[in-house]
Design an enzyme around this catalytic site. Sequence first.
Site, PDB file in Angstrom:
ATOM      1  CG  ASP A 105       3.908 -11.409  13.129  1.00  0.00           C
ATOM      2  OD1 ASP A 105       3.395 -11.392  14.260  1.00  0.00           O
ATOM      3  OD2 ASP A 105       3.604 -10.613  12.227  1.00  0.00           O
ATOM      4  CG  ASN A 113      -9.064 -18.943   7.822  1.00  0.00           C
ATOM      5  OD1 ASN A 113      -8.099 -19.204   7.115  1.00  0.00           O
ATOM      6  ND2 ASN A 113      -9.826 -17.880   7.637  1.00  0.00           N
TER       7      ASN A 113
END
Length: 730
Positions: A637, A525
């Site tokens: 990111d 996950n």
Amino acid sequence: MSSRLTGMRMAGSWWKVSCLWRIFMGIIIFGSILTFIPAIYYFFSPSWSSVSNAIKGRAKASFSLDRVFILQFLIPKPHKTDQQCRMHTCFNPHRCGLNDRQKLSVYVYPPYHLPTVAGDVKSQIQNISIEYRHMLQAIIKSPYYVDNAQQACVLIPALDVLNQRNVDPQTAALTLSNLPFWNKGRNHLIFNMLPGQSPHFNTSLDVDRGQAILAGGGFSSWSYRYGFDISIPIFSLHGGINQSWQHENVHRQRRWLLLSSQLHYHVKFHPGLVTLADDNRILILQRCSNNNNHKEYYRRCSHNQSISYPIILQDSTFCLMLRGNRLIQSNFLDALKFGCIPVILSSEYILPFMEVLDWKRAALVFNEDQLLSLPAILSSISTKRRRSLRQQGMFYWHSYFRSIELITLTTLQIINDRIFFNSARSYSDWNEPDYKHNQLPAIYRNPPIFYPVMSHKEIGFTIVIPTYGRLNSLKRLLTTLDTILNLKEIIILWEDRKSTIPSSKSLMKQANITKPIVVMTSQNNKQNKRFIPYQKLKTDAVFIMDNAISTVSPDEIQFAYQTWLEYPDRIIRFPACNQFWNITVRHQQSNVNGFINDKLMILVGPAMYHRYYNYLYLHKMPQVVKDWLNTDSDCEDIAMNFLIANYTSKPPIKVTPRECFHCSPNIKYTKSLSTPFQYSMRHVKCLKYFNVVYQDYPFMQTSFRIDAVLMDNNDNHVPSYKKFSNVGTY
């Protein structure tokens, strides 16, 4: 009376001249008729239709190499070889942009020969050798082949010049210059393995070939046209002997340190070989005196003892390569095949496929005057280094040299990489045995900093949405996205393993949309998986967003795509808030002002970028960074920004003065850094850690923003001209 006689004499003289002129013209006409008799015969013969089709470029793949066509229109003078040729001067790349396959297109001529005055066709037919026949057949069966010369990027004559000893250079040059699409040899490829003839034995083919590319064996640094010609090996007759490329051949113990099995070498090396023969670690083999021509290739002798060749090669660590009439011989490939490390005594020899193969990893090159120093030099090489050289050489043989067909196709692959460099094989593809690059789709090897030769048929972008089970908000978002013009597909990364995973059809039906949806799941996950280069991605442009973000309008996403088309190597992003990274003290603060254009880094989400960066993220990201991300996925990111900034050395691009999201305010501000997420101390730790790993701060500050035309004009008469009416609305 005298004037009358003078007139008669002049008339008689003119009559004689006229007769002589008529006789001379008659001879010329008669000779011309004899010259064109075979051409006229073949023009009216039933086979002329196939010749005509071949000249017009419509010869089919099923043409026979045994049928020789006679050239009809002759150019008396061949084109001399242009020694200054390079790809940008003697090759027309525009012929290669006639397809969108990003692949070379190759046309093979049917066999052409010159006519004779007597029409004796058989005297002009030179049988194509078995080796060259296999090369042409390999090309015809390959994906490169096209049966229309007008659509071909590279054209290959069926004239066999592999061995110059069997070629008349003048006849071959004249035949080439009269080919229907010759054009001074531009975009033509000629194969030659044995150049030169006695007594000079030049290192390149002695046939005038104009601007044609030469794939030749035995090039020297003086005759090789760098970046234009291609060096190929001299194929070995032992290539067909069954010898597996196995682990034990790499690690087996070898009796001899150095072996010389070459039959033909320059006489000046003989005294040195006699001296080396006194070393009991070195084996010098000679021609057996009782061998006939057929058997001598498979036998060698040492002190009247017959030894089987090339099996003896696998008992030696190093194999000596000496200059003979030519710089190299076929024993070079024999050595590679049997794991004997080539030791080449010639600094001038251009090794095969040296444009893409790193021969420092597979062979050793010395000057000719270092012959007697070899025992000391080779003995100093470690076992680990020897094993690495042997393994790499066997890998090269198995991958590029084990057959004449493979040598041919590798040559075409090199030309393909020169032309379609945006999809070229990398250094690792060519040189690393265990490299897994080719398991990915080819499109992931297309860096966005290179533009394709032709536009892709699949124009549009894909939206990737990581979701955590917020099904209702996801359906509302899908309904909104369905109106975007260039949206081709939506990929949903379902990360809530506790809830029921919806099917693609049910989501399309519930959201009432027509755009195709793909639902994907994973075992973990972690957000890292949104940057995996999925094979489902069919477009270069990827727009990534979260289903909790619903304030980006369809017009804004479409406008981001239009901007990306102009800047495919950048991240295109709608800023949410400004982040501040103090380079001196290495800490970070944030601000809620979304209108400032000064920025160093823009985080990914929502943002548009090239899918090639997914490949870099998975395969080129430093392993220590990957390990860090496995423990802290909130930094993926930031890692992507570090990766792209290091790759491009360019800043991201901000589009529209939009403030869609809010960040928690902090107190101090130094330099600006626009991001969409609320930073925590974990992000600060990530920034510090990545800066240490990359040993550089790659981000560039910029004050650049792109807005839609007429975005700020609220005149009631203008909206009909506004393409993006809902861009920048708050």
